[in-house]
Scaffold this motif. Structure first.
Motif, PDB file in Angstrom:
ATOM      1  N   SER A   4      -1.243  18.767  -4.127  1.00  0.00           N
ATOM      2  CA  SER A   4       0.201  18.838  -4.301  1.00  0.00           C
ATOM      3  C   SER A   4       0.645  17.740  -5.263  1.00  0.00           C
ATOM      4  N   TRP A   5       1.934  17.734  -5.586  1.00  0.00           N
ATOM      5  CA  TRP A   5       2.461  16.715  -6.481  1.00  0.00           C
ATOM      6  C   TRP A   5       2.401  15.345  -5.817  1.00  0.00           C
ATOM      7  N   LEU A   6       1.836  14.382  -6.529  1.00  0.00           N
ATOM      8  CA  LEU A   6       1.830  12.994  -6.070  1.00  0.00           C
ATOM      9  C   LEU A   6       3.055  12.300  -6.654  1.00  0.00           C
ATOM     10  N   LEU A   7       3.926  11.791  -5.792  1.00  0.00           N
ATOM     11  CA  LEU A   7       5.215  11.268  -6.245  1.00  0.00           C
ATOM     12  C   LEU A   7       5.282   9.748  -6.304  1.00  0.00           C
ATOM     13  N   SER A   8       4.379   9.054  -5.612  1.00  0.00           N
ATOM     14  CA  SER A   8       4.447   7.592  -5.612  1.00  0.00           C
ATOM     15  C   SER A   8       3.071   6.987  -5.399  1.00  0.00           C
ATOM     16  N   VAL A   9       2.851   5.833  -6.025  1.00  0.00           N
ATOM     17  CA  VAL A   9       1.589   5.111  -5.883  1.00  0.00           C
ATOM     18  C   VAL A   9       1.878   3.619  -5.853  1.00  0.00           C
ATOM     19  N   ILE A  56       7.497  12.512   0.268  1.00  0.00           N
ATOM     20  CA  ILE A  56       7.404  11.059   0.103  1.00  0.00           C
ATOM     21  C   ILE A  56       8.056  10.681  -1.222  1.00  0.00           C
ATOM     22  N   ASN A  57       9.124   9.895  -1.168  1.00  0.00           N
ATOM     23  CA  ASN A  57       9.802   9.457  -2.393  1.00  0.00           C
ATOM     24  C   ASN A  57       9.234   8.160  -2.958  1.00  0.00           C
ATOM     25  N   LYS A  58       8.886   7.233  -2.068  1.00  0.00           N
ATOM     26  CA  LYS A  58       8.390   5.927  -2.519  1.00  0.00           C
ATOM     27  C   LYS A  58       7.485   5.330  -1.459  1.00  0.00           C
ATOM     28  N   ILE A  59       6.392   4.709  -1.912  1.00  0.00           N
ATOM     29  CA  ILE A  59       5.460   4.065  -0.994  1.00  0.00           C
ATOM     30  C   ILE A  59       5.127   2.670  -1.512  1.00  0.00           C
ATOM     31  N   LEU A  60       5.154   1.685  -0.607  1.00  0.00           N
ATOM     32  CA  LEU A  60       4.842   0.305  -0.958  1.00  0.00           C
ATOM     33  C   LEU A  60       3.963  -0.319   0.115  1.00  0.00           C
ATOM     34  N   PHE A  61       2.989  -1.127  -0.320  1.00  0.00           N
ATOM     35  CA  PHE A  61       2.243  -1.931   0.631  1.00  0.00           C
ATOM     36  C   PHE A  61       3.119  -3.082   1.114  1.00  0.00           C
ATOM     37  N   LYS A  62       3.039  -3.384   2.404  1.00  0.00           N
ATOM     38  CA  LYS A  62       3.624  -4.613   2.921  1.00  0.00           C
ATOM     39  C   LYS A  62       2.481  -5.604   3.052  1.00  0.00           C
ATOM     40  N   ARG A  63       2.380  -6.491   2.094  1.00  0.00           N
ATOM     41  CA  ARG A  63       1.289  -7.458   2.089  1.00  0.00           C
ATOM     42  C   ARG A  63       1.531  -8.537   3.142  1.00  0.00           C
ATOM     43  N   ASN A  64       0.447  -9.054   3.706  1.00  0.00           N
ATOM     44  CA  ASN A  64       0.562 -10.150   4.663  1.00  0.00           C
ATOM     45  C   ASN A  64      -0.671 -11.038   4.574  1.00  0.00           C
ATOM     46  N   GLU A  65      -0.561 -12.204   5.184  1.00  0.00           N
ATOM     47  CA  GLU A  65      -1.621 -13.201   5.052  1.00  0.00           C
ATOM     48  C   GLU A  65      -2.895 -12.810   5.795  1.00  0.00           C
ATOM     49  N   ASN A  66      -2.810 -11.859   6.706  1.00  0.00           N
ATOM     50  CA  ASN A  66      -3.985 -11.456   7.480  1.00  0.00           C
ATOM     51  C   ASN A  66      -4.808 -10.373   6.783  1.00  0.00           C
ATOM     52  N   GLY A  67      -4.279  -9.849   5.695  1.00  0.00           N
ATOM     53  CA  GLY A  67      -5.011  -8.837   4.945  1.00  0.00           C
ATOM     54  C   GLY A  67      -4.996  -7.449   5.560  1.00  0.00           C
ATOM     55  N   TYR A  68      -4.155  -7.225   6.586  1.00  0.00           N
ATOM     56  CA  TYR A  68      -4.057  -5.899   7.185  1.00  0.00           C
ATOM     57  C   TYR A  68      -3.354  -4.943   6.222  1.00  0.00           C
ATOM     58  N   LEU A  69      -3.752  -3.678   6.254  1.00  0.00           N
ATOM     59  CA  LEU A  69      -3.150  -2.672   5.393  1.00  0.00           C
ATOM     60  C   LEU A  69      -1.974  -2.024   6.116  1.00  0.00           C
ATOM     61  N   ASP A  78      -5.092  -3.922  -4.292  1.00  0.00           N
ATOM     62  CA  ASP A  78      -6.019  -4.681  -5.124  1.00  0.00           C
ATOM     63  C   ASP A  78      -6.778  -3.664  -5.966  1.00  0.00           C
ATOM     64  N   PRO A  79      -7.718  -4.088  -6.813  1.00  0.00           N
ATOM     65  CA  PRO A  79      -8.409  -3.121  -7.681  1.00  0.00           C
ATOM     66  C   PRO A  79      -9.133  -2.010  -6.943  1.00  0.00           C
ATOM     67  N   ASN A  80      -9.445  -2.215  -5.656  1.00  0.00           N
ATOM     68  CA  ASN A  80     -10.214  -1.223  -4.901  1.00  0.00           C
ATOM     69  C   ASN A  80      -9.390  -0.507  -3.836  1.00  0.00           C
ATOM     70  N   CYS A  81      -8.084  -0.697  -3.863  1.00  0.00           N
ATOM     71  CA  CYS A  81      -7.265  -0.120  -2.801  1.00  0.00           C
ATOM     72  C   CYS A  81      -5.902   0.295  -3.337  1.00  0.00           C
ATOM     73  N   TYR A  82      -5.518   1.542  -3.080  1.00  0.00           N
ATOM     74  CA  TYR A  82      -4.193   2.009  -3.465  1.00  0.00           C
ATOM     75  C   TYR A  82      -3.664   2.975  -2.411  1.00  0.00           C
ATOM     76  N   ALA A  83      -2.353   3.183  -2.441  1.00  0.00           N
ATOM     77  CA  ALA A  83      -1.698   4.109  -1.513  1.00  0.00           C
ATOM     78  C   ALA A  83      -0.933   5.154  -2.314  1.00  0.00           C
ATOM     79  N   ILE A  84      -0.903   6.389  -1.814  1.00  0.00           N
ATOM     80  CA  ILE A  84      -0.205   7.483  -2.492  1.00  0.00           C
ATOM     81  C   ILE A  84       0.547   8.331  -1.471  1.00  0.00           C
TER      82      ILE A  84
END
Length: 321
Positions: A247-252, A286-299, A256-262
């Protein structure tokens, strides 16, 4: 004895389904509107800005509690917003063809820019707060000097609906993408087009630079995620490409270089980390997707949807393949 075994089996199954349902739960930010087009984090990822009709709401991203609201800047629905890199400015734009620049600390309006060309659907700001970029439905991209309070460059894309504009981390380049399947890279100061990235076969919906600006990730209606090496703009190359959906991918977004969300138009959300794929189906676009970064490195991810408002999901609560 058989009755006891059956009874115990039922209890175990009920507990399993209960725990399974609990693990699949996710959290919501309280908005009146359920169709949210844009979201933006502060630099430390503690504050999340969400447009809610003509209002902007700020939330504590760690517990989804409301912090404050920004009102009186817009006369129609807000479609795009962005918190500056230093978390001092908040930019918003939308259906009323205006951009409002808010003082995030004092919670008042610093400046308002009127655009006579049409609805504004995408905006960005350089990391040094010098330039603002926005695109409107008249197929024009504008660069605005925030300190001088004037337009310094415009580009007209007569045959292309603009879906996104993004500044490079060093503030020297602007990437523009849209319906013609290309990604254009412009030099901000001179207005010169540096390169055209050709790899998609349909609308490009979203692009994101790496932290160093030497790479870029894009997605679009051809269901592809493409990672680009743009360290040498005279000889750019595709690092890899993968069809991650039907299907159409609307947000990415990149972690890091080895990890992305769509996220796609059918509601499928994926986090791709090397050979692992975390996925969940929200059932709405899905209109927009963002990682919430944290110091523990959880996704963890925050998602603006067309129908369920803004959702916060931890990767541990997603299916893993």
């Amino acid at each position: 004895m058989n009755k006891k075994i059956i009874f115990l089996s039922i209890i175990i199954l009920e507990l399993w389904f209960s725990l399974s349902a609990k693990n699949k739960t996710y959290l919501y930010f309280n908005t009146t509107e359920k169709n949210i087009n844009s979201i933006s984090f502060s630099k430390n990822y503690y504050v999340l800005a969400i447009p809610d009709g003509k209002t902007i709401k700020l939330f504590d991203a760690t517990n989804q509690n409301s912090i404050c609201e920004f009102t009186g800047g817009h006369t129609d629905r807000i479609l795009a917003l962005k918190i500056s890199n230093d978390s001092t400015l908040l930019l918003s734009a939308g259906m009323d063809s205006s951009i409002v620049i808010w003082d995030l600390l004092n919670r008042n309006i610093k400046n308002k820019i009127s655009n006579n060309g049409g609805i504004i659907s995408t905006i960005d700001i350089t990391n040094d707060n010098k330039y603002l970029a926005f695109a409107s439905t008249d197929k024009v991209v504008t660069i605005y000097d925030l300190s001088a309070k004037k337009i310094v460059n415009t580009w007209s894309k007569n045959s292309c609906e603009i879906t996104t504009v993004k500044f490079s981390p060093n503030g020297k380049l602007l990437a523009i993408a849209g319906s013609d399947s290309y990604i254009y890279l412009y030099e901000i100061v001179t207005g010169k087009m540096i390169q055209i990235l050709k790899g998609h076969s349909n609308w490009v919906r979203d692009i994101v630079f790496s932290d160093k600006g030497n790479e870029m990730t894009s997605c679009g209606d051809d269901s592809q995620v493409i990672n680009w090496n743009i360290s040498n703009l005279e000889n750019f190359e595709i690092i890899n490409r993968k069809k991650q959906s039907f299907s159409w991918l609307l947000s990415v977004d990149r972690y890091d270089p080895n990890c992305y969300a769509i996220g796609d138009i059918d509601g499928i959300v994926k986090i791709v980390e090397n050979s692992l794929v975390y996925s969940i189906n929200l059932g709405v676009t899905i209109n927009k997707i963002l990682f919430k970064r944290n110091e523990n490195g959880y996704l963890n991810i925050v998602i603006a949807t067309r129908g369920k408002g803004v959702v916060y999901i931890e990767a541990i609560n997603m299916d893993v393949k």
